[in-house]
Enzyme design. Structure first.
Site, PDB file in Angstrom:
ATOM      1  N   PHE A 114       0.850  -1.186   0.000  1.00  0.00           N
ATOM      2  CA  PHE A 114       0.000   0.000   0.000  1.00  0.00           C
ATOM      3  C   PHE A 114       0.892   1.244   0.000  1.00  0.00           C
ATOM      4  CE2 PHE A 114      -2.914   3.126   1.837  1.00  0.00           C
ATOM      5  CZ  PHE A 114      -4.045   2.892   1.078  1.00  0.00           C
ATOM      6  N   ASP A 185       2.444  -6.083   7.165  1.00  0.00           N
ATOM      7  CA  ASP A 185       1.246  -5.252   7.288  1.00  0.00           C
ATOM      8  C   ASP A 185       0.046  -6.187   7.090  1.00  0.00           C
ATOM      9  OD1 ASP A 185      -0.966  -3.611   6.800  1.00  0.00           O
ATOM     10  OD2 ASP A 185       0.233  -2.052   5.833  1.00  0.00           O
ATOM     11  N   TYR A 210     -10.267  -0.875  11.015  1.00  0.00           N
ATOM     12  CA  TYR A 210     -11.513  -0.346  10.442  1.00  0.00           C
ATOM     13  C   TYR A 210     -12.019  -1.197   9.276  1.00  0.00           C
ATOM     14  CZ  TYR A 210      -7.731   2.073   7.904  1.00  0.00           C
ATOM     15  OH  TYR A 210      -6.568   2.369   7.243  1.00  0.00           O
ATOM     16  N   LYS A 211     -11.251  -2.228   8.866  1.00  0.00           N
ATOM     17  CA  LYS A 211     -11.704  -3.053   7.744  1.00  0.00           C
ATOM     18  C   LYS A 211     -12.471  -4.268   8.296  1.00  0.00           C
ATOM     19  CE  LYS A 211      -7.612  -1.749   5.011  1.00  0.00           C
ATOM     20  NZ  LYS A 211      -8.191  -0.826   4.037  1.00  0.00           N
ATOM     21  N   ARG A 357     -13.312  -3.791  -6.898  1.00  0.00           N
ATOM     22  CA  ARG A 357     -12.877  -4.593  -5.761  1.00  0.00           C
ATOM     23  C   ARG A 357     -14.069  -4.979  -4.890  1.00  0.00           C
ATOM     24  NH1 ARG A 357      -8.584  -2.312  -1.389  1.00  0.00           N
ATOM     25  NH2 ARG A 357     -10.395  -1.064  -0.855  1.00  0.00           N
TER      26      ARG A 357
HETATM   27  C1  LIG Z   1      -2.102  -2.274   3.493  1.00  0.00           C
HETATM   28  C2  LIG Z   1      -2.488  -0.933   4.031  1.00  0.00           C
HETATM   29  N1  LIG Z   1      -1.627  -0.242   4.800  1.00  0.00           N
HETATM   30  C3  LIG Z   1      -1.960   0.982   5.293  1.00  0.00           C
HETATM   31  C4  LIG Z   1      -3.186   1.559   5.039  1.00  0.00           C
HETATM   32  C5  LIG Z   1      -3.579   2.928   5.522  1.00  0.00           C
HETATM   33  O1  LIG Z   1      -3.078   3.302   6.741  1.00  0.00           O
HETATM   34  P1  LIG Z   1      -3.814   4.390   7.648  1.00  0.00           P
HETATM   35  O2  LIG Z   1      -4.750   3.648   8.539  1.00  0.00           O
HETATM   36  O3  LIG Z   1      -2.724   5.078   8.388  1.00  0.00           O
HETATM   37  O4  LIG Z   1      -4.567   5.326   6.762  1.00  0.00           O
HETATM   38  C6  LIG Z   1      -4.111   0.856   4.266  1.00  0.00           C
HETATM   39  C7  LIG Z   1      -5.436   1.456   3.989  1.00  0.00           C
HETATM   40  O5  LIG Z   1      -6.285   0.941   3.356  1.00  0.00           O
HETATM   41  C8  LIG Z   1      -3.749  -0.402   3.746  1.00  0.00           C
HETATM   42  O6  LIG Z   1      -4.606  -1.073   2.979  1.00  0.00           O
END
Ligand SMILES: Cc1ncc(COP(=O)(O)O)c(C=O)c1O
Length: 398
Positions: A114, A185, A210-211, A357
């Site tokens: 990401f 991640d 939040y997902k 998606r």
């Molecule tokens: C793999 C991944 N890393 C990081 C983030 C975003 O991070 P943050 O919560 O700091 O906006 C996302 C957001 O969708 C993500 O999919």
């Protein structure tokens, strides 16, 4: 198995007439959250005022909620802290990881990561000014790029665009053998697929809530540090709540015990309360059951969409064991087609340049939803609804 998910489906507040296939971006509202937040506001903040830090246990929430997430990602008790945003947690993990490998300069990542992860690495490299280099290879080329020049391997386990799943255990083992510190991640893994951070031997893992964990917009992130390392890593963001004794107000920083040193500042108490209530949905649910159901849902979705819409090209791995809990299709008019689909009550999302998606969360998505969603997609494509001007205007958030 079906019983578990009919129970969990009843625990969500989804608007009528909506099929929600965007829990890989923002999970829906669990019914228990509203009541918990109201009670926290009225009884804790309202009545206890500042005493809430002790009397309502606000100060312990980041670790208590961390343990509940730990169960879902194979992390032992006391090894996960929550708070801040995922971008911040990526930065913290990377800064600590680089210090563990002072003789090496390469951060290995892939083009499926990401962007924020890559941006945080670029920012950190510039701040350190020690000549570190971010090496970005294709996802399939990661394994071959593991060598003794690499300091840190930083990957997202499930690709946010395609759902492609890395073999976390195999890559971590290979990296370890080459003396590399590993960061995973889990944004698209936690609550989506079984994860075993301890079993894989990951050094650091980070993720958002939040997902698939349904903690709400802007819900706090989490960080795991391998317990054997946690007392040795130096936190780059040495905030007072990661201090050994925050209320000693000592002018000198001394890191706290274990992963608590990755706490930074005042925890987002209301957001943690919402997340804590959202996690109740997971009681009695195993990640193995979620995975089995998720595979059944995604397999059916692919079959139904491909049968009805030959113009859509599958962008996710066809082998269910090589993808997470999302399915993506390429379609040149993907943005407008997704807006037309949303107008029909089937909510997915779009990722540039051409990815439609769809996320599948067995907690609230049923097999009937999957079939109805495929029918709606076919209506959008066959009826060329994506040509309508109202669906072609780009919104700020896609
Ligand atoms: C793999 C991944 N890393 C990081 C983030 C975003 O991070 P943050 O919560 O700091 O906006 C996302 C957001 O969708 C993500 O999919």
């Amino acid at each position: 198995m079906q019983d578990v998910f009919s129970r969990t489906q009843s625990l969500f507040d989804l608007p009528g007439g909506i099929i929600y296939l965007d829990g890989n971006s923002l999970g829906p509202l669990p019914k228990a959250v509203g009541a918990r937040l109201s009670a926290m506001v009225a009884d804790e903040w309202g009545e206890m005022l500042i005493r809430g830090w002790n009397e309502a246990g606000w100060m312990d929430l980041p670790m208590r909620v961390g343990d509940r997430i730990g169960r879902l990602i194979g992390a032992p008790k006391g090894s996960v802290a929550t708070g801040d945003t995922l971008s911040i947690k990526v930065y913290q993990a990377l800064a600590s990881a680089l210090e563990m490998n002072p003789g090496r300069r390469v951060i290995l990542s892939d083009s499926g990561n990401f962007p924020t992860d890559l941006y945080m690495a670029q920012g950190l490299i510039a701040s350190l000014g020690q000549g570190h280099e971010l090496k970005i290879v294709e996802p399939e080329a990661v394994e071959a790029a593991i060598d003794e020049t690499v300091a840190v391997m930083m990957l997202t386990e499930v690709d946010y665009r395609t759902g492609r799943l890395h073999d976390m255990k195999a890559l971590t083992e290979k990296a370890k053998a080459a003396g590399i510190v590993t960061i995973w991640d889990l944004a698209h893994s936690a609550g989506a697929i079984p994860v075993d951070v301890a079993g894989a031997g990951a050094d650091f893992a980070v993720g958002c809530t939040y997902k698939y964990l349904n903690g709400g917009p802007g819900a706090p992130a989490f960080i795991y540090v391998r317990p054997e390392l946690a007392d040795r890593v130096r936190p780059a963001l040495s905030g007072w709540l990661g201090h050994e004794a925050p209320f000693a107000f000592d002018p000198d920083y001394r890191p706290g015990a274990g992963v608590e040193r990755m706490r930074v500042g005042t925890p987002p108490v209301l957001a943690l309360g919402a997340l804590d209530a959202a996690l109740d949905v997971w009681d009695g649910v195993t990640m193995e059951a979620v995975r089995a159901r998720s595979i059944a849902l995604t397999e059916r979705f692919i079959a139904e969409v491909e049968r009805r819409c030959p113009g859509l090209e599958l962008a996710s791995p066809r082998d269910p064991h090589r993808r997470g809990s999302q399915v993506s299709f390429r379609f040149t008019e993907g943005y407008a087609a997704m807006q037309a689909l949303i107008a029909k009550g089937v909510i997915g999302d779009f990722r540039a340049p051409d990815i439609m998606r769809f996320g599948f969360a067995p907690l609230y998505v049923s097999m009937e939803d999957v079939v109805a969603a495929a029918v709606a997609i076919a209506e959008v494509i066959d009826g060329r609804l994506y040509e309508r001007p109202e669906f072609r205007r780009r919104a700020k958030v896609t």
